[in-house]
Design an enzyme around this catalytic site. Structure first.
Site, PDB file in Angstrom:
ATOM      1  N   ARG A  27     -21.475 -10.907  27.865  1.00 12.73           N
ATOM      2  CA  ARG A  27     -20.696 -10.316  29.083  1.00 12.73           C
ATOM      3  C   ARG A  27     -21.458  -9.134  29.761  1.00 12.73           C
ATOM      4  O   ARG A  27     -22.038  -9.539  30.930  1.00 12.73           O
ATOM      5  CB  ARG A  27     -19.212  -9.906  28.695  1.00 12.73           C
ATOM      6  N   HIS A 220     -21.002   3.549  24.085  1.00 10.06           N
ATOM      7  CA  HIS A 220     -21.877   2.636  24.827  1.00 10.06           C
ATOM      8  C   HIS A 220     -22.745   3.029  25.563  1.00 10.06           C
ATOM      9  O   HIS A 220     -22.778   3.830  26.514  1.00 10.06           O
ATOM     10  CB  HIS A 220     -20.723   1.935  25.694  1.00 10.06           C
ATOM     11  N   CYS A 253     -26.213  -2.521  34.876  1.00 10.64           N
ATOM     12  CA  CYS A 253     -25.074  -2.411  35.547  1.00 10.64           C
ATOM     13  C   CYS A 253     -25.220  -2.680  37.291  1.00 10.64           C
ATOM     14  O   CYS A 253     -26.066  -2.110  37.878  1.00 10.64           O
ATOM     15  CB  CYS A 253     -24.746  -0.959  35.319  1.00 10.64           C
ATOM     16  N   ASN A 262     -28.757  -2.215  27.854  1.00  9.83           N
ATOM     17  CA  ASN A 262     -28.040  -1.536  26.849  1.00  9.83           C
ATOM     18  C   ASN A 262     -28.744  -1.538  25.510  1.00  9.83           C
ATOM     19  O   ASN A 262     -29.918  -1.922  25.368  1.00  9.83           O
ATOM     20  CB  ASN A 262     -27.042  -2.650  26.627  1.00  9.83           C
TER      21      ASN A 262
END
Length: 314
Positions: A27, A220, A253, A262
């Site tokens: 995702r 995260h 993002c 990430n």
């Protein structure tokens, strides 16, 4: 790919015995890709991640296709993977309509996405922080009424590209609001990757003081300044046992241009393995999966562990 023999296992005191990896590659990792990834490729990615031992895999987002075109196939994708045995498949739901779509397909683990700062709330949700929280309240209530599990994502917990450093009490206020409305867990996002370990410890301590237990918190981290693993280690020392990561280090993002990838799941597993912390993940299979997806995307994986182990296989 065979399971690597290294790293040498040397446990460190004061760390959890097991960590649950909340895999976000399918995702968060893919949502920024400019070229449309075919639905079957996404489904195969999820299946391969599950085969590698990941048991929490964020599958997609039921957001309006206008905002995230890459995830416009949520209705087509979710039925292809929802019956994976022993795998939780959380999905992002931005509003009532998104929740309705997710519930209709049988999703029972959902996530809402809030911001700790006004600037990012405006950029991402076109609302103030409090307006966004008000929008999420009926979503969370409906999901809980359906016996669902709700995760509350919180962006910009450590720094914001428009506002600079974010005070801990500002983050704590929004975290408390998410928990009070019924969220089962929180994910603290370092959206632009500016956190350092001391800041991580300070925020976790402030949340504990406000009554938010460490067992309800996940972290995260983005690796913009190379701090993601160091920040993760600080969180582990504080007792955090849920860590978000993205296979192959995919992602960024769309509303924060300074946000890079990430934390790579492989890099995380390598560190945890060396510390003797159980994840249930087969690193060889995971590396092979990320190398396969990198081939689908037409570029090398940014994960250092994927590159190192893939090179050894050549």
């Amino acid at each position: 790919m065979t399971e690597p023999q290294l790293p040498m296992v040397v446990p460190a005191p004061g760390l959890p015995a097991r960590v649950r990896i909340h895999e976000v590659g399918a995702r968060d990792g893919l949502q920024n890709e400019k070229a449309t990834v075919p639905t079957e490729v996404k489904a195969e990615f999820v299946r391969r991640l599950a085969d590698a031992g990941l048991t929490t895999i964020e599958a997609t987002s039921f957001v309006h296709p206008k905002w995230v075109p890459q995830l416009a196939d949520a209705e087509q994708l979710f039925p292809l993977v929802r019956d994976l045995d022993g795998v939780e498949l959380p999905v992002l739901v931005p509003n009532d309509r998104g929740l309705e779509r997710a519930l209709a397909l049988g999703a029972r683990r959902v996530a809402v996405f809030a911001s700790a700062t006004e600037s990012f709330a405006k950029a991402n949700l076109n609302r103030t922080v409090d307006e966004a929280l008000a929008m999420f309240e009926p979503v969370v209530a409906r999901a809980k009424a359906e016996q669902g599990h709700v995760r509350g994502y919180l962006s910009m917990c450590f720094g914001d590209p428009w506002e600079g450093p974010v005070p801990a009490d500002q983050v704590v206020r929004v975290c408390k609001a998410l928990m009070d409305m019924g969220c089962d867990e929180l994910s603290l996002g370092d959206t632009i990757g500016v956190a350092t370990p001391g800041q991580v410890t300070a925020l976790l301590t402030a949340l504990n003081a406000a009554g938010v237990g460490t067992d309800r918190i996940g972290v995260h981290f983005h690796d913009t300044y190379g701090q993601a693993l160091a920040n993760t280690y600080a969180a582990l020392r504080h007792g955090v046992t849920t860590v978000d990561a993205s296979a192959g280090g995919l992602g960024g993002c769309p509303y924060a241009k300074s946000a890079t990838g990430n934390l790579a799941t492989e890099d995380l597993v390598w560190m945890l393995r060396g510390l003797g912390i159980d994840t249930g993940v087969d690193l060889g299979r995971l590396v092979a999966t990320s190398a396969w997806m990198a081939g689908q995307l037409g570029r090398p994986s940014p994960s250092r562990t994927v590159r190192a182990l893939s090179h050894q296989e050549q």
